[in-house]
Structure formats: structure tokens, C-alpha cells
Design an enzyme around this catalytic site. Structure first.
Site, PDB file in Angstrom:
ATOM      1  CG  ASN A   9      -1.709   1.240   1.391  1.00  0.00           C
ATOM      2  OD1 ASN A   9      -1.765   2.061   0.478  1.00  0.00           O
ATOM      3  ND2 ASN A   9      -2.343   1.399   2.549  1.00  0.00           N
ATOM      4  CD1 TRP A  10       3.465   0.792  -2.875  1.00  0.00           C
ATOM      5  CD2 TRP A  10       3.906   2.110  -4.643  1.00  0.00           C
ATOM      6  NE1 TRP A  10       4.266   0.082  -3.739  1.00  0.00           N
ATOM      7  CE2 TRP A  10       4.552   0.864  -4.830  1.00  0.00           C
ATOM      8  CE3 TRP A  10       4.029   3.091  -5.627  1.00  0.00           C
ATOM      9  CZ2 TRP A  10       5.329   0.587  -5.968  1.00  0.00           C
ATOM     10  CZ3 TRP A  10       4.796   2.814  -6.754  1.00  0.00           C
ATOM     11  CH2 TRP A  10       5.445   1.581  -6.919  1.00  0.00           C
ATOM     12  CE  LYS A  11      -0.216   3.330   4.630  1.00  0.00           C
ATOM     13  NZ  LYS A  11      -0.206   3.452   6.068  1.00  0.00           N
ATOM     14  CG  HIS A  94      -5.922   2.220   4.812  1.00  0.00           C
ATOM     15  ND1 HIS A  94      -5.499   3.185   5.685  1.00  0.00           N
ATOM     16  CD2 HIS A  94      -4.967   1.260   4.792  1.00  0.00           C
ATOM     17  CE1 HIS A  94      -4.313   2.834   6.163  1.00  0.00           C
ATOM     18  NE2 HIS A  94      -3.962   1.662   5.640  1.00  0.00           N
ATOM     19  CD  GLU A  96      -3.004   5.709   6.470  1.00  0.00           C
ATOM     20  OE1 GLU A  96      -2.959   5.715   5.227  1.00  0.00           O
ATOM     21  OE2 GLU A  96      -2.129   5.160   7.178  1.00  0.00           O
ATOM     22  CD  GLU A 166      -3.807  -2.245   7.089  1.00  0.00           C
ATOM     23  OE1 GLU A 166      -2.713  -2.538   6.623  1.00  0.00           O
ATOM     24  OE2 GLU A 166      -4.368  -1.162   6.860  1.00  0.00           O
ATOM     25  N   GLY A 172       2.069   2.308  10.739  1.00  0.00           N
ATOM     26  CA  GLY A 172       3.078   3.357  10.610  1.00  0.00           C
ATOM     27  C   GLY A 172       3.730   3.753  11.923  1.00  0.00           C
ATOM     28  N   GLY A 233       2.639  -1.129   4.288  1.00  0.00           N
ATOM     29  CA  GLY A 233       2.752   0.295   3.991  1.00  0.00           C
ATOM     30  C   GLY A 233       4.207   0.692   3.820  1.00  0.00           C
ATOM     31  N   GLY A 234       4.782   1.228   4.871  1.00  0.00           N
ATOM     32  CA  GLY A 234       6.155   1.742   4.835  1.00  0.00           C
ATOM     33  C   GLY A 234       7.159   0.820   4.147  1.00  0.00           C
TER      34      GLY A 234
HETATM   35  P1  PGA Z   1       2.456   0.280   7.643  1.00  0.00           P
HETATM   36  O1  PGA Z   1       1.062   0.529   6.916  1.00  0.00           O
HETATM   37  O2  PGA Z   1       3.000  -1.015   7.110  1.00  0.00           O
HETATM   38  O3  PGA Z   1       3.302   1.470   7.259  1.00  0.00           O
HETATM   39  O4  PGA Z   1       2.190   0.220   9.102  1.00  0.00           O
HETATM   40  C1  PGA Z   1       0.166  -0.523   6.655  1.00  0.00           C
HETATM   41  C2  PGA Z   1      -1.085   0.036   6.042  1.00  0.00           C
HETATM   42  O5  PGA Z   1      -1.536   1.092   6.481  1.00  0.00           O
HETATM   43  O6  PGA Z   1      -1.662  -0.570   5.107  1.00  0.00           O
END
Ligand code: PGA
Length: 248
Positions: A9-11, A94, A96, A166, A172, A233-234
Site C-alpha cells: 500500500n504505497w499510500k 483503510h 486512514e 489492520e 506506521g 505500507g512503509g
Molecule cells: P504500515 O502501513 O506497514 O506502514 O504500518 C500498513 C497500512 O496502512 O496498510
């Protein structure tokens, strides 16, 4: 045996040029992976990603989709638009988006249905906040989110859906749920799905863990019986780290 699935997930990261470069870097490192590999890139990167992914086994994903087929929804993207760009997966709900953009169980449900209608594969995200966890409400929250997200979705569609558990406090932050905690909550999620769709269908559905998953903890998390994949993510923004997770 169901195939595990690791999705990046590159966001809101990577320009068009950076996307092309990162995919070129990732592709050889994950060639022949035992799991299914997906990269969920920003909308503006979908076209270049589609081209860069040609000849690889990596699947293309987006990070959101609107429920309406078209119309006056400034800033939104439809399922048909994604389909035209050969998108296969789409992240829905998600945390976020729930936290910053007013996403609710109801809108998650509407988006998931629209995605399914256009043969996209939704990756439906659920998870509790730190306050909810500390109040002992984890199970209640994920069950409510699952029931909301799957309302009116037929059993037949289930094989095209992935769920991502999640815990919001692990995203994050560098804090990961312990493999046992993640496994336990995913078992709760599967039980909720079993109530809705029965044993066979709920067993076949893939449930990912997400939240600070990285090369160091991936093996241990993926060894848990309920965990069928990861939403990264990261660690998905660096080719080597992502490849290490994929090759857990
Ligand atoms: P993260 O993010 O690996 O940076 O914790 C995961 C996500 O939000 O899908």
C-alpha cells in the site's frame, strides 16, 4: 491450499517517474514468489504502473473507489475508470480513510459492492483503534466492521474479496500486533464471516495482517495459521524490504 497474498500500500507516495523506477527494482526481486504479489499505487501512477508491470506476475491495485458509476463527485474515481487501467485489486475502507475522510461501514459497503460489480477485487480493511483495544472492544469493533462491510454481498462474490486486519495503533508506528494477537483477532473476523457465509467460504477467504509488517517480523506473522497475507505500507516503498516480505 489457498495462496497467500502480499500487497504493498504505497499510500500518497511516489510520482510517475518514481513509480516506474520502483517497479523496475521490485520486479526481479519478487519473480517466482510463492505468494500473490500486488502493488496498490496512487491513482496518478496507475497507468505507468500498468505498463511497468507488463511481463511480471505482480498485480495492480488502487487505494479507493467510488460507489457511483459516474457523476458529480468531485475528486472521486469510479470502478469503470479503474477497470480501464487494468486494475485488479482495490483497497477499501483503510483506517486512514475512515479517520481523515469520513469513511464509514456504510460507505465501505457501497464501495465494495461497486468494485465487485466491475469485477475488481476489494481488499476490505478493518481494525480497532488504540482506545478501542484498551477498552476491550477489539472483537466488537471488527465484527461490526465486517457485518457492515459485507451487508448484502453474496456468497458467490466471496472468493474475490480479501480482508485486511489492520489494528490502527500498529499502522506506521513501528508497533506490530504480536503474531498471537493478530491471529486471535483474525480468528474473530473469520468467525464473523463464517456466521454470514458458512465454514467453507469463510475458510477460503484470505485475511491479511497489516500494521508495521516488515522483513524482520514477516516470517513470524505469516507462520500463524489464520494469517493469509500482509498489507504493507512503509516497507513496500523500498524494493529490498518489500521483496524480503514477499519472500518471507
Ligand atoms: P504500515 O502501513 O506497514 O506502514 O504500518 C500498513 C497500512 O496502512 O496498510
Amino acid at each position: 491450499m489457498k495462496r497467500t497474498i502480499i500487497a504493498g500500500n504505497w499510500k500518497m507516495n511516489k510520482t510517475v517517474a518514481e513509480t516506474k523506477a520502483l517497479i523496475k527494482e521490485i520486479a526481479p526481486l519478487v519473480a517466482g514468489a510463492k505468494c500473490e504479489v500486488v502493488v496498490c499505487v496512487p491513482f496518478t501512477d496507475l497507468d505507468i504502473a500498468r505498463k511497468a508491470l507488463r511481463g511480471t506476475d505482480i498485480k495492480l491495485g488502487a487505494q479507493n473507489v467510488h460507489w457511483a458509476p459516474k457523476g458529480a463527485f468531485t475528486g472521486e474515481i469510479s470502478a469503470e475508470m479503474l477497470k480501464e487501467l487494468k486494475v485488479e485489486y482495490v483497497i477499501i475502507g483503510h483506517s486512514e480513510r475512515r479517520q481523515y475522510f469520513g469513511e464509514t461501514d456504510e460507505t465501505v459497503n457501497k464501495r465494495a459492492k461497486a468494485a465487485l460489480e466491475y469485477s475488481l477485487k476489494p481488499i476490505i480493511c478493518v481494525g480497532e483503534t488504540l482506545a478501542e483495544r484498551e477498552a476491550g472492544k477489539t472483537a466488537e469493533v471488527v465484527i461490526r466492521q465486517i457485518n457492515g462491510a459485507f451487508a448484502g454481498i453474496e456468497k458467490l462474490s466471496l472468493k474475490r474479496i480479501v480482508v485486511a486486519y489492520e489494528p490502527v495503533w500498529a499502522i506506521g508506528t513501528g508497533k506490530t500486533a504480536t503474531p498471537q494477537d493478530a491471529n486471535e483477532t483474525i480468528a474473530v473476523i473469520r468467525k464473523a464471516l463464517r456466521k454470514l457465509y458458512g465454514k467453507t467460504a469463510s475458510r477460503a477467504l484470505r485475511i491479511q495482517y497489516g500494521g508495521s509488517m516488515n522483513p524482520k517480523n514477516a516470517t513470524e506473522l505469516m507462520a500463524m495459521p489464520e494469517i493469509d497475507g500482509g498489507l504493507i505500507g512503509g516497507a513496500s516503498l523500498k524494493a529490498e524490504d518489500f521483496a524480503k516480505v514477499v519472500n518471507y
